[in-house]
Scaffold this motif. Sequence first.
Motif, PDB file in Angstrom:
ATOM      1  N   ASP A   1       0.832  -1.214   0.000  1.00  0.00           N
ATOM      2  CA  ASP A   1       0.000   0.000   0.000  1.00  0.00           C
ATOM      3  C   ASP A   1       0.861   1.256   0.000  1.00  0.00           C
ATOM      4  OD1 ASP A   1      -2.324  -1.310  -0.015  1.00  0.00           O
ATOM      5  OD2 ASP A   1      -2.830  -0.982   2.113  1.00  0.00           O
ATOM      6  N   LYS A   2       1.831   1.266   0.916  1.00  0.00           N
ATOM      7  CA  LYS A   2       2.591   2.485   1.174  1.00  0.00           C
ATOM      8  C   LYS A   2       3.694   2.720   0.143  1.00  0.00           C
ATOM      9  CE  LYS A   2       4.364   4.463   5.430  1.00  0.00           C
ATOM     10  NZ  LYS A   2       4.810   4.114   6.768  1.00  0.00           N
ATOM     11  N   TYR A   3       4.374   1.658  -0.260  1.00  0.00           N
ATOM     12  CA  TYR A   3       5.564   1.830  -1.114  1.00  0.00           C
ATOM     13  C   TYR A   3       5.419   1.198  -2.506  1.00  0.00           C
ATOM     14  CZ  TYR A   3       7.712   2.933   3.403  1.00  0.00           C
ATOM     15  OH  TYR A   3       8.007   3.465   4.634  1.00  0.00           O
ATOM     16  N   LYS A   4       4.289   0.526  -2.731  1.00  0.00           N
ATOM     17  CA  LYS A   4       4.069  -0.166  -4.032  1.00  0.00           C
ATOM     18  C   LYS A   4       5.184  -1.178  -4.328  1.00  0.00           C
ATOM     19  CE  LYS A   4       0.707   2.745  -4.481  1.00  0.00           C
ATOM     20  NZ  LYS A   4      -0.270   2.363  -3.478  1.00  0.00           N
ATOM     21  N   ILE A   5       5.605  -1.875  -3.269  1.00  0.00           N
ATOM     22  CA  ILE A   5       6.659  -2.887  -3.447  1.00  0.00           C
ATOM     23  C   ILE A   5       6.109  -4.251  -3.018  1.00  0.00           C
ATOM     24  CG2 ILE A   5       8.900  -3.696  -2.566  1.00  0.00           C
ATOM     25  CD1 ILE A   5       9.605  -0.754  -2.073  1.00  0.00           C
TER      26      ILE A   5
ATOM     27  N   LEU B   1      10.548 -16.084   5.405  1.00  0.00           N
ATOM     28  CA  LEU B   1       9.680 -14.993   4.931  1.00  0.00           C
ATOM     29  C   LEU B   1      10.048 -13.691   5.654  1.00  0.00           C
ATOM     30  CD1 LEU B   1       6.245 -16.900   4.846  1.00  0.00           C
ATOM     31  CD2 LEU B   1       7.936 -16.678   3.018  1.00  0.00           C
ATOM     32  N   LEU B   2      10.331 -13.827   6.952  1.00  0.00           N
ATOM     33  CA  LEU B   2      10.749 -12.658   7.742  1.00  0.00           C
ATOM     34  C   LEU B   2      12.033 -12.061   7.151  1.00  0.00           C
ATOM     35  CD1 LEU B   2      10.187 -11.147  10.474  1.00  0.00           C
ATOM     36  CD2 LEU B   2      11.686 -12.792  11.579  1.00  0.00           C
ATOM     37  N   ASN B   3      12.985 -12.930   6.807  1.00  0.00           N
ATOM     38  CA  ASN B   3      14.248 -12.455   6.215  1.00  0.00           C
ATOM     39  C   ASN B   3      14.004 -11.809   4.855  1.00  0.00           C
ATOM     40  OD1 ASN B   3      15.896 -13.196   8.285  1.00  0.00           O
ATOM     41  ND2 ASN B   3      16.741 -15.014   7.314  1.00  0.00           N
ATOM     42  N   THR B   4      13.075 -12.354   4.097  1.00  0.00           N
ATOM     43  CA  THR B   4      12.808 -11.786   2.765  1.00  0.00           C
ATOM     44  C   THR B   4      12.215 -10.381   2.912  1.00  0.00           C
ATOM     45  OG1 THR B   4      12.436 -14.012   1.936  1.00  0.00           O
ATOM     46  CG2 THR B   4      11.675 -12.218   0.535  1.00  0.00           C
ATOM     47  N   LEU B   5      11.335 -10.212   3.896  1.00  0.00           N
ATOM     48  CA  LEU B   5      10.789  -8.871   4.139  1.00  0.00           C
ATOM     49  C   LEU B   5      11.901  -7.924   4.617  1.00  0.00           C
ATOM     50  CD1 LEU B   5       8.431  -6.875   4.361  1.00  0.00           C
ATOM     51  CD2 LEU B   5       7.997  -7.754   6.666  1.00  0.00           C
ATOM     52  N   ALA B   6      12.738  -8.417   5.526  1.00  0.00           N
ATOM     53  CA  ALA B   6      13.833  -7.572   6.037  1.00  0.00           C
ATOM     54  C   ALA B   6      14.778  -7.175   4.895  1.00  0.00           C
ATOM     55  CB  ALA B   6      14.613  -8.324   7.124  1.00  0.00           C
ATOM     56  N   ALA B   7      15.081  -8.127   4.008  1.00  0.00           N
ATOM     57  CA  ALA B   7      15.978  -7.848   2.876  1.00  0.00           C
ATOM     58  C   ALA B   7      15.339  -6.814   1.942  1.00  0.00           C
ATOM     59  CB  ALA B   7      16.275  -9.140   2.115  1.00  0.00           C
ATOM     60  N   THR B   8      14.044  -6.966   1.697  1.00  0.00           N
ATOM     61  CA  THR B   8      13.323  -6.027   0.818  1.00  0.00           C
ATOM     62  C   THR B   8      13.399  -4.615   1.398  1.00  0.00           C
ATOM     63  OG1 THR B   8      11.791  -7.811   0.281  1.00  0.00           O
ATOM     64  CG2 THR B   8      11.096  -5.592  -0.317  1.00  0.00           C
ATOM     65  N   CYS B   9      13.161  -4.514   2.694  1.00  0.00           N
ATOM     66  CA  CYS B   9      13.181  -3.200   3.348  1.00  0.00           C
ATOM     67  C   CYS B   9      14.580  -2.596   3.229  1.00  0.00           C
ATOM     68  CB  CYS B   9      12.791  -3.324   4.825  1.00  0.00           C
ATOM     69  SG  CYS B   9      11.053  -3.672   5.040  1.00  0.00           S
ATOM     70  N   SER B  10      15.590  -3.404   3.543  1.00  0.00           N
ATOM     71  CA  SER B  10      16.949  -2.864   3.539  1.00  0.00           C
ATOM     72  C   SER B  10      17.372  -2.448   2.122  1.00  0.00           C
ATOM     73  CB  SER B  10      17.860  -3.914   4.183  1.00  0.00           C
ATOM     74  OG  SER B  10      19.086  -3.936   3.617  1.00  0.00           O
ATOM     75  N   GLN B  11      16.962  -3.221   1.109  1.00  0.00           N
ATOM     76  CA  GLN B  11      17.325  -2.846  -0.277  1.00  0.00           C
ATOM     77  C   GLN B  11      16.612  -1.566  -0.723  1.00  0.00           C
ATOM     78  OE1 GLN B  11      16.338  -6.467  -2.459  1.00  0.00           O
ATOM     79  NE2 GLN B  11      17.602  -7.617  -1.017  1.00  0.00           N
ATOM     80  N   ASN B  12      15.498  -1.233  -0.069  1.00  0.00           N
ATOM     81  CA  ASN B  12      14.728  -0.051  -0.476  1.00  0.00           C
ATOM     82  C   ASN B  12      14.794   1.082   0.550  1.00  0.00           C
ATOM     83  OD1 ASN B  12      13.142  -0.816  -3.078  1.00  0.00           O
ATOM     84  ND2 ASN B  12      12.987  -2.626  -1.773  1.00  0.00           N
ATOM     85  N   ASN B  13      15.764   0.988   1.468  1.00  0.00           N
ATOM     86  CA  ASN B  13      15.936   2.008   2.517  1.00  0.00           C
ATOM     87  C   ASN B  13      14.657   2.275   3.300  1.00  0.00           C
ATOM     88  OD1 ASN B  13      18.669   2.534   1.957  1.00  0.00           O
ATOM     89  ND2 ASN B  13      18.009   3.669   0.129  1.00  0.00           N
ATOM     90  N   ILE B  14      13.955   1.202   3.616  1.00  0.00           N
ATOM     91  CA  ILE B  14      12.737   1.318   4.430  1.00  0.00           C
ATOM     92  C   ILE B  14      13.082   0.774   5.818  1.00  0.00           C
ATOM     93  CG2 ILE B  14      10.364   0.455   4.720  1.00  0.00           C
ATOM     94  CD1 ILE B  14      10.331   0.163   1.596  1.00  0.00           C
ATOM     95  N   ASP B  15      12.594   1.468   6.851  1.00  0.00           N
ATOM     96  CA  ASP B  15      12.911   1.039   8.212  1.00  0.00           C
ATOM     97  C   ASP B  15      12.058  -0.200   8.559  1.00  0.00           C
ATOM     98  OD1 ASP B  15      13.626   0.741  10.785  1.00  0.00           O
ATOM     99  OD2 ASP B  15      13.138   2.799  11.425  1.00  0.00           O
ATOM    100  N   PHE B  16      12.746  -1.334   8.697  1.00  0.00           N
ATOM    101  CA  PHE B  16      12.068  -2.610   8.967  1.00  0.00           C
ATOM    102  C   PHE B  16      11.335  -2.561  10.307  1.00  0.00           C
ATOM    103  CE2 PHE B  16      12.733  -7.163  10.475  1.00  0.00           C
ATOM    104  CZ  PHE B  16      11.721  -7.693   9.701  1.00  0.00           C
ATOM    105  N   SER B  17      11.885  -1.775  11.252  1.00  0.00           N
ATOM    106  CA  SER B  17      11.267  -1.732  12.583  1.00  0.00           C
ATOM    107  C   SER B  17       9.937  -0.977  12.569  1.00  0.00           C
ATOM    108  CB  SER B  17      12.229  -1.134  13.607  1.00  0.00           C
ATOM    109  OG  SER B  17      12.576   0.169  13.224  1.00  0.00           O
ATOM    110  N   ASP B  18       9.579  -0.370  11.421  1.00  0.00           N
ATOM    111  CA  ASP B  18       8.254   0.259  11.290  1.00  0.00           C
ATOM    112  C   ASP B  18       7.139  -0.780  11.363  1.00  0.00           C
ATOM    113  OD1 ASP B  18       9.253   2.710  10.980  1.00  0.00           O
ATOM    114  OD2 ASP B  18       8.792   2.959   8.841  1.00  0.00           O
ATOM    115  N   PHE B  19       7.496  -2.022  11.031  1.00  0.00           N
ATOM    116  CA  PHE B  19       6.473  -3.073  11.010  1.00  0.00           C
ATOM    117  C   PHE B  19       6.415  -3.773  12.342  1.00  0.00           C
ATOM    118  CE2 PHE B  19       8.079  -2.621   6.672  1.00  0.00           C
ATOM    119  CZ  PHE B  19       6.898  -2.253   6.024  1.00  0.00           C
ATOM    120  N   GLU B  20       5.190  -4.004  12.819  1.00  0.00           N
ATOM    121  CA  GLU B  20       5.057  -4.673  14.120  1.00  0.00           C
ATOM    122  C   GLU B  20       5.042  -6.173  13.898  1.00  0.00           C
ATOM    123  OE1 GLU B  20       2.009  -3.218  16.700  1.00  0.00           O
ATOM    124  OE2 GLU B  20       2.664  -1.168  16.322  1.00  0.00           O
ATOM    125  N   LEU B  21       6.158  -6.810  14.241  1.00  0.00           N
ATOM    126  CA  LEU B  21       6.253  -8.261  13.993  1.00  0.00           C
ATOM    127  C   LEU B  21       6.548  -9.029  15.269  1.00  0.00           C
ATOM    128  CD1 LEU B  21       8.237  -7.988  10.676  1.00  0.00           C
ATOM    129  CD2 LEU B  21       5.945  -8.903  10.895  1.00  0.00           C
TER     130      LEU B  21
END
Length: 299
Positions: free
Chosen positions: A28-32, A279-299
Amino acid sequence: MVTSIIDGKDYASRLRGKLKSAINDLKDKYKITPGLAVVLVGNDPASEIYVRNKGIQTKEAGMNSFEYRLPESTSEDDLLAKVEKLNSDKSVNGILVQFPVPKHMEQQKIIERILPSKDVDGLHPVNSGYLASGLKGLVPCTPQGASLLIKDTLPSLSGLHAVIVGRSNLVGKPIAQLLLRENCTVTICHSRTKNLKEVCLSADILVAAVGIPEMVKGDWVKDGAVVIDVGINRLPAPEKGEGKTKLVGDVDFVEAGKKSSAITPVPGGVGPMTIACLLLNTLAATCSQNNIDFSDFEL
Ligand code: NAD
């Protein structure tokens, strides 16, 4: 002592639920849409099942799943070329080559060809180096899953003695690093350890990652210890019918369960955590590759 059974299946299912909503937010937020590529060489039946389950759970979480099945006869150079191609593919955020690879290939060479930022198995020396240095990186999935279960079971790990039986790069060593990070006092045991039973008896947290069915006996467990069984061993089970098999861990579950305060079963303990952490690592990798703060997500 009445032991509680640590339900990894339930924890993993809750984690996958949280990941699904985080991925929705990301879209929704980043279209990724995160993408996970899994490469399987040959047709080892157990690997086929793992890869199929990974694909199903990746799609269920709302990620793109790319599966590549290469014949057993694939050359190492061709596999490395496939990895290179995935390294430069922007729609792929995580790459996993299913091990074991055929004997004519060198596993370490393949691990080192994957870009560390896409190494969702956490096996690249850059990522194991980050882990050993207490820095942020991608952490191997099964150890990460085991650590999440331990943290969910105990209010604080600080100062507890954790004994890990097994020192593989895939399981034993990364679990030791993760528990060290939680301020445990960590002992790593292996095939040459002397007085293994006595060392295990001193553990507040006992982790078995050996690959020998029910090697850790009930009288190796201190009263009240938390026991984490990473082992997955398939044994014949004639009692279930001809040709049938069953899964057992590296711990004698019944006897150890009489001493422990909490214990993981096999199956249904650490096992289900592996794909959830992938899956958690894939989300973390996606965030890091796109300069998105992974800690924004409540996991
Ligand atoms: P491995 O064979 O690479 O390592 C086994 C370790 O056990 C070695 O470090 C060895 O020193 C130690 N060991 C062997 N015999 C011993 C003995 N007699 N006493 C003490 N230590 C001994 O295995 P691995 O890849 O680390 O896997 C360990 C177990 O975990 C296996 O049963 C495997 O199937 C399971 N596993 C489960 C998952 C999962 O849950 N998804 C993932 C990976 C591995």
